[in-house]
Design an enzyme around this catalytic site. Structure first.
Site, PDB file in Angstrom:
ATOM      1  N   HIS A 188       0.833  -1.203   0.000  1.00 53.11           N
ATOM      2  CA  HIS A 188       0.000   0.000   0.000  1.00 53.11           C
ATOM      3  C   HIS A 188       0.868   1.253   0.000  1.00 53.11           C
ATOM      4  O   HIS A 188       0.690   2.167  -0.809  1.00 53.11           O
ATOM      5  CB  HIS A 188      -0.919  -0.020   1.233  1.00 53.11           C
ATOM      6  CG  HIS A 188      -1.770   1.191   1.340  1.00 53.11           C
ATOM      7  ND1 HIS A 188      -1.396   2.284   2.090  1.00 53.11           N
ATOM      8  CD2 HIS A 188      -2.941   1.513   0.757  1.00 53.11           C
ATOM      9  CE1 HIS A 188      -2.325   3.212   1.970  1.00 53.11           C
ATOM     10  NE2 HIS A 188      -3.273   2.764   1.170  1.00 53.11           N
TER      11      HIS A 188
ATOM     12  N   CYS B 140      -3.019  -1.080 -16.976  1.00 49.94           N
ATOM     13  CA  CYS B 140      -2.961  -0.105 -15.884  1.00 49.94           C
ATOM     14  C   CYS B 140      -2.365  -0.696 -14.620  1.00 49.94           C
ATOM     15  O   CYS B 140      -2.360  -0.064 -13.574  1.00 49.94           O
ATOM     16  CB  CYS B 140      -4.327   0.500 -15.616  1.00 49.94           C
ATOM     17  SG  CYS B 140      -5.540  -0.716 -15.074  1.00 49.94           S
TER      18      CYS B 140
HETATM   19  C1  PEP Z   1      -4.287  -4.404 -11.199  1.00 43.32           C
HETATM   20  O1  PEP Z   1      -4.745  -5.366 -10.611  1.00 43.32           O
HETATM   21  O2  PEP Z   1      -3.299  -4.454 -11.945  1.00 43.32           O
HETATM   22  C2  PEP Z   1      -4.906  -3.078 -11.043  1.00 43.32           C
HETATM   23  C3  PEP Z   1      -4.505  -2.057 -11.759  1.00 43.32           C
HETATM   24  O3  PEP Z   1      -5.839  -2.935 -10.077  1.00 43.32           O
HETATM   25  P1  PEP Z   1      -5.496  -2.830  -8.510  1.00 43.32           P
HETATM   26  O4  PEP Z   1      -4.027  -2.666  -8.375  1.00 43.32           O
HETATM   27  O5  PEP Z   1      -6.261  -1.683  -8.010  1.00 43.32           O
HETATM   28  O6  PEP Z   1      -5.990  -4.151  -8.014  1.00 43.32           O
END
Ligand code: PEP
Ligand code: MG
Length: 887
Positions: A462, A838
């Site tokens: 985090h 992403c």
């Molecule tokens: C992922 O899982 O790569 C993502 C972008 O979502 P999060 O990190 O919020 O789970």
């Protein structure tokens, strides 16, 4: 035809037709440079290169040099004898060599070198007589014993250095060069004794044995701990191996008309076009780097040895013109004669890299596309964050080390809670927040702090993800720290730091300093913008950002983001009054209560989305619906639980029961993502209302055409997506109709569950876009927890099962295969589908290259990585273009 494992320096250039890449792959950077200099007729002490393939063979053969290669080595020594007119092992006129490593990519100081090899008790006498310089002969021998013992046998250097210090004290002299031939002769005896005591055998007198052992040691050094760390940091594959160069010695230690030095054709710190370097008279290579004596600036050589200086500057210019890049050269002067020992493209700071690239273009040496390849994308990072004052940093002491989680330099007073960070910062104090780990509740404190230091957590913890997103410096996972929250203090390396004490942390290196180090703002020179312009011209991939607030979006936009690829809506609820409404929603037991709580959340969300749409204008903004397991938002502290129970008008006991009922054994694979909306469709309805109303308002206000992108997380089945999407579409269409405007919107999904990737053809029929959530996709493909993998991955690196963290560099073979397959099948089923990424990999250069190669349309990354991704995308495009042109 059997493989050729050895090349004389005279052979390399022709054998590889001057193709530097091929040459470097086989001969290593140093070997390739020596071959090129030899071909150009420069004064290079001759020798041969044992190839990187021989290194691979050494490991295949169980860390042995097989007989065929050994034979080849000795045959090449015979050849070298012919070239030099000296004989290896001869008592009167011995051929002495250096044995030096040289990988494809330079790894300065990571591997080993042995000088003066070939000397023994007899030939040292011969050398003394032949040169009429016994001091030089014994100096060379004592160096050889010392280096051989250290590098080949692992006998500690300090044992020898202590003896030198003792001898200097006895003689009342300060420098090694003030020791006489007799002193050095005595040292040789002492050194050999140290060797024998440690190794339980005498120092080897047979030069052939010395040579084979030295070559083995260099091959072995490819696998030493510091080389492994360096390779991991620089993404250098283990399988490459190192080459070994065996080269006739040129002696910089043969008197005051001799010396050795290193020089760059341009200043590696600033890029200024001016010879930069230093040298030492009467010395061998290691003296310059080891700092035992203070070298003189290269400009002094002009007065001291004008002819040599002139020759050197001419060679330097020639080399730079030949390689069309700034060169880092090593040279030795033996009795007034210049010898070139190495040339390679010099390492440089980010500022220097940009200046050199721009200057080389202006000088007509390279074109803009070539320039785009000349700066390491990661390097740009240093230009985007405040930096420590370099002079002050030199004097500061590193007291600990953690993970370089989010780059930048932070200096401030220690605080231990997010509340204190906020309060102190509110008073104008600069603070560093020290926590065991961070949680969503700490977000405001994290934002107020100059830097964040945590005891636990990896690169995707985090603290790391949030800090990177905010561009706040963060060092995470420093397990050496013991925190005592009650006493408001922590201990590190035996020292206790109390609240209010100054510390400094470097998020680019992971270094921790127990003192205040002043910072200077990042200086982005004019070259930076110009350079990025060239990158933007050639790249195909678009670069979006992961941003949850208008502030982040603005920052990313300043760095060139072309859209928002991921807005994590849950991050909008970390703040005080908002988290309350969220908690009410979570503990609601009826649809009615939940809707009531959602109604409180709605205006917050809508306001935030309006801010994002206003900041980004007509650029795409992708809003990802609620994703995390809900209990992450629930209070953990007794006082907060009581507070919430009072607000909800229920007992603490009742609230605790609700909290307990939400507990999950494996929340990452639990009730999260679109599963929440399958259970509670009203969440999707509320979020859709917030997105669409925000878009309508901003459209009306600004006249801009906003096309919101709604993204559904954690989908694994097309019917699941369709189910949630139907709520979205119904809600959105009604609102748009009511508003009486013509507004388009898109509904897409994240691909972050292997099943989604494998059924992409079906899912694509219901999706306008796919965005790869490679954090979760990596987690679920490997079966490694995002939060815990750091605890055991080190063993995987040590055993070479994996070379790098799959959460940092996209795994092309597994995760990447899923990306490729689903991109292909998705596009086939829905040609209008657009594709992006992403996950954290979206800002990692090698992963960006992968995304380019599999045909994604965009990458999305945290704001401070946007320029890095832009450059990486441009490099991928140039590389592809060149590969095509070659075919
Ligand atoms: C992922 O899982 O790569 C993502 C972008 O979502 P999060 O990190 O919020 O789970
Ligand atoms: Mg995810």
């Amino acid at each position: 035809m059997s493989r050729k494992y050895l090349y004389y320096f005279t052979e390399g250039s022709e054998a590889f037709h001057g193709d530097m890449t091929a040459m470097k792959n086989t001969l290593g950077g140093k070997g390739a440079g020596l071959a090129e200099m030899t071909a150009a007729g420069m004064p290079v002490p001759q020798g041969f290169t044992i190839t990187t393939d021989a290194c691979t063979q050494y490991y295949t053969d169980g860390r042995q040099i097989n007989e065929a290669i050994q034979k080849d080595i000795f045959e090449h020594m015979k050849g070298l004898e012919k070239i030099t007119g000296k004989t290896f092992g001869d008592i009167n006129n011995p051929l002495l060599v250096s044995v030096r490593s040289g990988a494809r990519q330079s790894m300065p100081g990571m591997m080993d070198t042995i000088l003066n090899l070939g000397l023994n008790d007899e030939s040292v006498e011969g050398l003394a007589k032949k040169t009429n310089n016994p001091r030089f002969a014994y100096d060379s021998y004592r160096r050889f014993v010392q280096m051989f013992a250290d590098v080949v046998m692992g006998v500690s250097k300090s044992l020898f250095e202590d003896e030198i210090d003792k001898m200097k004290a006895e003689k009342g002299v300060k420098n090694d060069i003030d020791l006489s031939a007799e002193d050095l002769k005595k040292l040789v005896v002492i050194f050999k004794k140290i060797y024998e005591d440690n190794e339980k055998k005498p120092f080897p007198q047979d030069p052939k044995e010395q040579l084979i052992e030295a070559v083995k040691a260099v091959f072995r050094s490819w696998d030493n701990p510091r080389a492994n760390v360096y390779r991991k940091m620089n993404e250098i594959p283990y399988e490459w191996g190192t080459a070994v160069n065996v080269q006739q010695m040129a002696f910089g230690n043969s008197g005051d008309n001799s010396g050795t030095g290193v020089a760059f054709t341009r200043n590696p710190a600033t890029g200024e076009k001016k010879l930069f370097g230093e040298y030492l008279i009467n010395a061998q290579g290691e003296d310059v780097v080891s700092g035992v004596r203070t070298p003189s600036p290269i400009s002094h050589l002009q007065d001291q040895m004008p002819a040599v200086y002139k020759e050197f500057t001419e060679i330097a210019t020639k080399l730079e013109n030949h390689f069309k890049d700034m060169q880092d050269m090593e040279f030795t002067i033996e009795d007034g004669h210049l010898f070139m020992l190495q040339t390679r493209n010099g390492k440089r700071t980010a500022n220097a890299a940009l200046k050199v690239a721009c200057d080389l273009v202006d000088e007509g040496m390279i074109d803009e596309e070539e320039a785009v390849l000349r700066v390491e994308p990661h390097q740009l990072d240093a230009l985007l964050h405040p930096q420590f004052d370099p002079e002050a940093l030199k004097k500061a002491e590193v007291v600990g080390k953690g993970l370089a989680a989010s780059p930048g330099a932070a200096c401030g007073k220690v605080v231990f809670s997010a509340e204190d960070a906020k309060a102190w910062a509110g008073r104008g104090e600069k603070v560093v927040l020290v926590r065991l780990e961070t949680s969503p509740e700490d977000i405001e404190g994290m934002q107020s702090a100059e830097g964040i230091l945590t005891v636990r957590g990896g690169m995707t913890s985090h603290a790391a993800v949030v800090a990177r997103g905010m561009g706040t410096c963060c060092v995470s996972g420093c397990g050496d720290i013991t925190v005592n929250y009650d006493k408001k203090e922590f201990t590190l390396a035996g020292k206790t730091y109390k609240e209010g004490d100054y510390i400094s942390i470097d998020g680019s290196t992971g270094n921790i300093y127990g003192e205040a180090i002043p910072t200077v703002p990042a200086s982005i020179s004019g070259d930076f913008g110009r350079y990025m312009g060239w990158a933007d011209k050639v790249r195909r991939l678009k670069v979006y950002t992961n941003a949850d607030t208008p502030r982040d979006a603005k920052q990313a936009s300043d760095f060139g983001a072309e859209g928002i690829g991921l807005c994590r809506t849950e991050h909008m609820f970390f703040e005080g009054s908002r988290i309350k409404a969220m908690r009410e929603m979570i503990v609601a037991e009826t649809v009615e209560d939940r809707k009531k709580a959602l109604a409180k959340i709605l205006p917050y969300q809508q306001g935030d989305f309006e801010g994002l749409f206003e900041t980004m204008g007509e650029r795409p903004v992708t809003i990802r619906f609620l994703d995390p397991p809900l209990h992450e938002f629930l209070p953990t502290k007794e006082a907060d639980i009581k507070d919430l129970a009072d607000d909800l008008n229920i007992t603490v006991q009742k609230l605790k029961e609700v909290i307990a009922s939400l507990h999950e054994f494996n929340p990452m694979m639990g009730h999260r993502g679109c599963r929440l909306t399958v259970t509670y469709p009203e969440i999707a309805e509320m979020q859709t209302t917030a997105v669409i109303n925000a878009a309508i308002n901003v459209t009306k206000k600004t006249g801009k055409k906003i096309v919101p992108q709604i993204m559904i997380p954690l989908v694994g089945e097309v019917k699941e997506l369709k189910y949630v999407k139907d709520f979205v579409v119904k809600t959105a269409d009604e609102l748009i109709k009511k508003a009486g405007i013509d507004m388009k919107y898109e509904v897409g999904t994240m691909i972050e569950i292997p099943r989604a990737a494998l059924t992409a053809g079906k899912i694509a029929k219901e999706a306008d876009f796919f965005c790869y959530g490679t954090n979760d996709l990596t987690q679920m493909t490997f079966g490694f927890s995002r939060d815990d993998a750091g605890k055991f991955l080190d063993s995987y690196y040590e055993t070479k099962i994996y070379e790098s963290d799959p959460f940092v560099h996209l795994d092309p073979d597994g995760v990447g295969r899923l990306v490729k397959l689903s991109a292909t099948e998705g596009k086939a089923a829905n040609p209008a589908l657009h594709l992006g990424i992403c996950g954290e990999h979206g800002g990692d250069p090698s992963s960006v290259e992968f995304c380019h190669n599999v045909g994604l349309d965009y990458v999305s990354c945290s704001p401070f990585r946007v320029p890095i991704a832009r450059l990486a995308a441009a490099q991928a495009a140039v590389k592809e273009k060149r590969a095509k042109a070659k075919k």
